[in-house]
Design a protein around this motif. Structure first.
Motif, PDB file in Angstrom:
ATOM      1  N   GLN A  95       0.827  -1.214   0.000  1.00  0.00           N
ATOM      2  CA  GLN A  95       0.000   0.000   0.000  1.00  0.00           C
ATOM      3  C   GLN A  95       0.860   1.262   0.000  1.00  0.00           C
ATOM      4  N   LYS A  96       1.906   1.287   0.806  1.00  0.00           N
ATOM      5  CA  LYS A  96       2.796   2.458   0.850  1.00  0.00           C
ATOM      6  C   LYS A  96       3.472   2.683  -0.500  1.00  0.00           C
ATOM      7  N   THR A  97       3.926   1.602  -1.123  1.00  0.00           N
ATOM      8  CA  THR A  97       4.584   1.729  -2.420  1.00  0.00           C
ATOM      9  C   THR A  97       3.606   2.211  -3.484  1.00  0.00           C
ATOM     10  N   TYR A 102       2.599   5.517  -7.306  1.00  0.00           N
ATOM     11  CA  TYR A 102       1.490   5.575  -8.255  1.00  0.00           C
ATOM     12  C   TYR A 102       0.323   6.445  -7.771  1.00  0.00           C
ATOM     13  N   LYS A 103       0.537   7.178  -6.668  1.00  0.00           N
ATOM     14  CA  LYS A 103      -0.481   8.095  -6.132  1.00  0.00           C
ATOM     15  C   LYS A 103      -1.846   7.414  -6.003  1.00  0.00           C
ATOM     16  N   ALA A 104      -1.849   6.210  -5.416  1.00  0.00           N
ATOM     17  CA  ALA A 104      -3.073   5.404  -5.331  1.00  0.00           C
ATOM     18  C   ALA A 104      -4.084   5.949  -4.326  1.00  0.00           C
ATOM     19  N   ILE A 120      -3.490  -2.414  -7.633  1.00  0.00           N
ATOM     20  CA  ILE A 120      -2.300  -3.203  -7.991  1.00  0.00           C
ATOM     21  C   ILE A 120      -1.925  -2.929  -9.443  1.00  0.00           C
ATOM     22  N   VAL A 121      -0.639  -2.766  -9.660  1.00  0.00           N
ATOM     23  CA  VAL A 121      -0.129  -2.507 -11.003  1.00  0.00           C
ATOM     24  C   VAL A 121       0.556  -3.761 -11.542  1.00  0.00           C
ATOM     25  N   THR A 122       0.665  -3.856 -12.851  1.00  0.00           N
ATOM     26  CA  THR A 122       1.392  -4.958 -13.468  1.00  0.00           C
ATOM     27  C   THR A 122       2.868  -4.599 -13.474  1.00  0.00           C
ATOM     28  N   ASN A 130      10.428  -1.486  -4.960  1.00  0.00           N
ATOM     29  CA  ASN A 130       9.920  -2.263  -3.846  1.00  0.00           C
ATOM     30  C   ASN A 130       8.932  -3.347  -4.276  1.00  0.00           C
ATOM     31  N   LEU A 131       8.047  -3.035  -5.211  1.00  0.00           N
ATOM     32  CA  LEU A 131       7.084  -4.054  -5.653  1.00  0.00           C
ATOM     33  C   LEU A 131       7.789  -5.241  -6.293  1.00  0.00           C
ATOM     34  N   THR A 132       8.844  -4.980  -7.037  1.00  0.00           N
ATOM     35  CA  THR A 132       9.598  -6.075  -7.643  1.00  0.00           C
ATOM     36  C   THR A 132      10.289  -6.901  -6.567  1.00  0.00           C
TER      37      THR A 132
END
Length: 169
Positions: A95-97, A102-104, A120-122, A130-132
């Motif tokens: 969520q933080k990332t 991505y300004k979610a 969630i992004v692809t 961080n997501l990776t």
């Protein structure tokens, strides 16, 4: 960054004597404060319910002592699903990332709710961040080694992800 001094080298020696693997020996990335005992099992085997043998063998005044864990079974709290009703540090990290990159606009509550799922992004080949790293960690914990934990979606991560996706079909 961890400074490796004589005390950490001593931790390494003691940990190995007790049957632990030390994160400072890892080739993908060095995790110096990390010690682990898997009893020779992979994370995939343990996640499937296989129980490792975790007896300790050490010497006290030239006498070999073997310490065996208690026989009581402990229910596993490992889940393949993201937690839905409780605070979860992995979900918080995601969520933080998503908010910072991505300004979610997500509430950082550690819950895998509809808004988090929709945000969630692809992660694409060559992605960094961080997501990776979270993806690499999740693949490793599922038994699919991405190679190094470098936060880059490269060949190793792509190969592990492909194997994971084929295994889940």
């Amino acid at each position: 960054m961890w400074a490796i001094n004589s005390k950490w080298k001593r931790v390494d020696v003691i940990g190995k004597e007790l049957g632990f693997k030390w994160g400072g020996d890892w080739t993908g990335f060095k995790d110096y404060p990390h010690l682990e005992r898997t009893g020779g099992l992979s994370y995939l085997q343990m996640n499937a319910g296989k129980k490792p043998s975790l007896s300790l063998k050490f010497k006290v005044e030239n006498v070999t002592v073997v310490a065996v864990p208690p026989k009581t079974e402990v229910a596993s709290k490992v889940s393949k699903e993201p937690s839905k009703n409780k605070w979860d540090s992995t979900i918080i990290s995601i969520q933080k990332t998503l908010n910072s990159r991505y300004k979610a606009g997500l509430v950082v509550d550690g819950r895998w709710g509809a808004k988090t799922k929709a945000a969630i992004v692809t992660v694409q080949k060559g992605a960094k961040g961080n997501l990776t790293w979270i993806l690499q960690s999740a693949l490793y914990l599922e038994g699919f080694n991405p190679g190094s934990f470098d936060s880059i979606l490269g060949k190793g991560t792509e190969s592990a992800l492909s194997k994971f996706q084929k295994a889940k079909r």
